[in-house]
Design a protein around this motif. Sequence first.
Motif, short mmCIF file in Angstrom:
data_model
loop_
_atom_site.label_atom_id
_atom_site.label_comp_id
_atom_site.label_asym_id
_atom_site.label_seq_id
_atom_site.Cartn_x
_atom_site.Cartn_y
_atom_site.Cartn_z
N HIS A 109 1.13 -1.39 0.17
CA HIS A 109 -0.16 -0.41 -0.12
C HIS A 109 0.95 0.85 0.37
CE1 HIS A 109 -3.16 -2.40 1.55
NE2 HIS A 109 -3.36 -2.38 1.23
N HIS A 152 2.75 -3.42 6.89
CA HIS A 152 1.52 -2.54 6.75
C HIS A 152 1.44 -1.98 7.40
CE1 HIS A 152 -0.28 -4.31 2.87
NE2 HIS A 152 0.68 -5.43 3.31
N SER A 153 1.31 -0.31 7.97
CA SER A 153 0.95 0.76 8.95
C SER A 153 -1.05 0.98 9.00
CB SER A 153 1.49 1.84 8.89
OG SER A 153 1.61 2.59 7.70
N ARG A 167 -2.58 4.37 -1.18
CA ARG A 167 -2.88 3.40 -1.73
C ARG A 167 -2.84 2.37 -2.50
NH1 ARG A 167 -5.42 -0.13 3.16
NH2 ARG A 167 -6.62 -1.83 2.24
N GLU A 225 1.54 4.00 2.87
CA GLU A 225 1.71 3.31 4.19
C GLU A 225 3.49 3.09 3.88
OE1 GLU A 225 0.18 -0.12 5.13
OE2 GLU A 225 -2.04 0.47 4.50
ZN LIG Z 1 -1.67 -1.65 4.55
#
Ligand SMILES: [Zn+2]
Length: 338
Positions: free
Chosen positions: A60, A182-183, A112, A63
Amino acid sequence: MTTLPEIQQIEKKIAQLGSTARAEILTHSQFEDLRFPIYKVSFGSQDPQAPVLGFVGGVHGLERIGAQVCVALMSSLAELSQWDESIQQTLQKVRIFFIPTVNPVGIYRKTRCNPHGVDLMRNAPIDADNPQFLLGGHRYSKKLPWYRGEEGAPMQLEAQALVDCVQKEIAQSQLAMTLDLHSGFGLQDRLWFPYAKTVKPYPELHLCYALKDLLDRTYPHHFYRFEPQAQNYTTHGDLWDYLYDNHRANSKSGIYVPLCLEMGSWLWVKKNPWQIFSAEGPFNPLKGHRHKRTLRRHNTLMEFLIRAVNSPQAWATQNQEQVRQLDTRARELWYGNV
Ligand SMILES: [Zn+2]
C-alpha cells in the motif's frame, strides 16, 4: 530520472554488497512518465529446499513506513552479513529476501492503490465469507479505496510479480515465513496470521500458536498483539491467503507461515493530532524522533524470525498429540472455544 529515496537506498546497498547478496528486478511498475523497478534482494542459501524468510513492504503506497522499515531491516542484515559470524553461519543454511517497494508508483503518488486504482491486497482471486462493505474489497469503482479490480481480469502486474516470486521461493522450502509490513490500523503493533477471508480458524493454527508462545517466552516484554487477521476485518483478495492456499494445495511437506505486521499508526496520530490533516499523516510517523524510533522498533522481531526459521525444532515440528494440544490452546485463546 524520477526515483524514490527508498529505491535509491536499495540500489546503494546493492552496489556496496557485491557478491554478498543477490539483487533482482521483479518487474517495473509504470504510470505515465514514471517507471520504477521493484527490487528483490536475497541473502544466504540458494538451495531451493532451504528454510526461507521474506520481508515485504510498500504494497500500500500510502503506508510508506512499511517500505522504509523493510529497507532499514535489509540494511541491518546487509551489515551483519559482513561481520557477524553467527549470521554468516545462519545464512549458509537459510535464505532471507526483501522486497521493500512492491507498489513504488503508489509510494511516489501517496496512494494506497497501484497505478490502475487497484488495492493490491484485495486483488487475488479469492472471495471472503462476509467482508465489510467497501473496506473488505469491492468492484464498484476504482475511484473508491479498496477496489479489487475487474472480475475475471488477471492480477495486477505488481501483485502477480510478488505472488510469482514468493511462490518460487517457498515452493520447495521445508520451512518458509514471510512478513508483510503495513500501517494504519489501531493503537498497537499487530502480527496477523491467516486468514483474511474468513473468521474460521485456518488449518495450521497450531503453528502460529507455537510461534506466538516462543515469542512470548523469548521476549516476554514484547509489544506485539499476535492474532488472526479476520478478527479485525475480513477481506476479499488477500495475496497472502492466496499464496498460503496455493502452497497448501501443492506442497507435500513444506511449512509456510505468512505473517503481516500492522503497525499501530493511530498512536502516532494520537501523539501528534495535526498530522491527520496531511496525506501521509494517518499512516506514517511524521515527527523525526518517532520516525527514527519506528525504523529501529522491529529489529528484535527480525532477529527472532531469523532464529525461528533457523530452529524449527523449537516450534514447527510436533507430533500429532502436540499438534492437538496446541490447536486446543489456540482455539481457547483466539476463538473462545475448545
Ligand atoms: Zn496496508
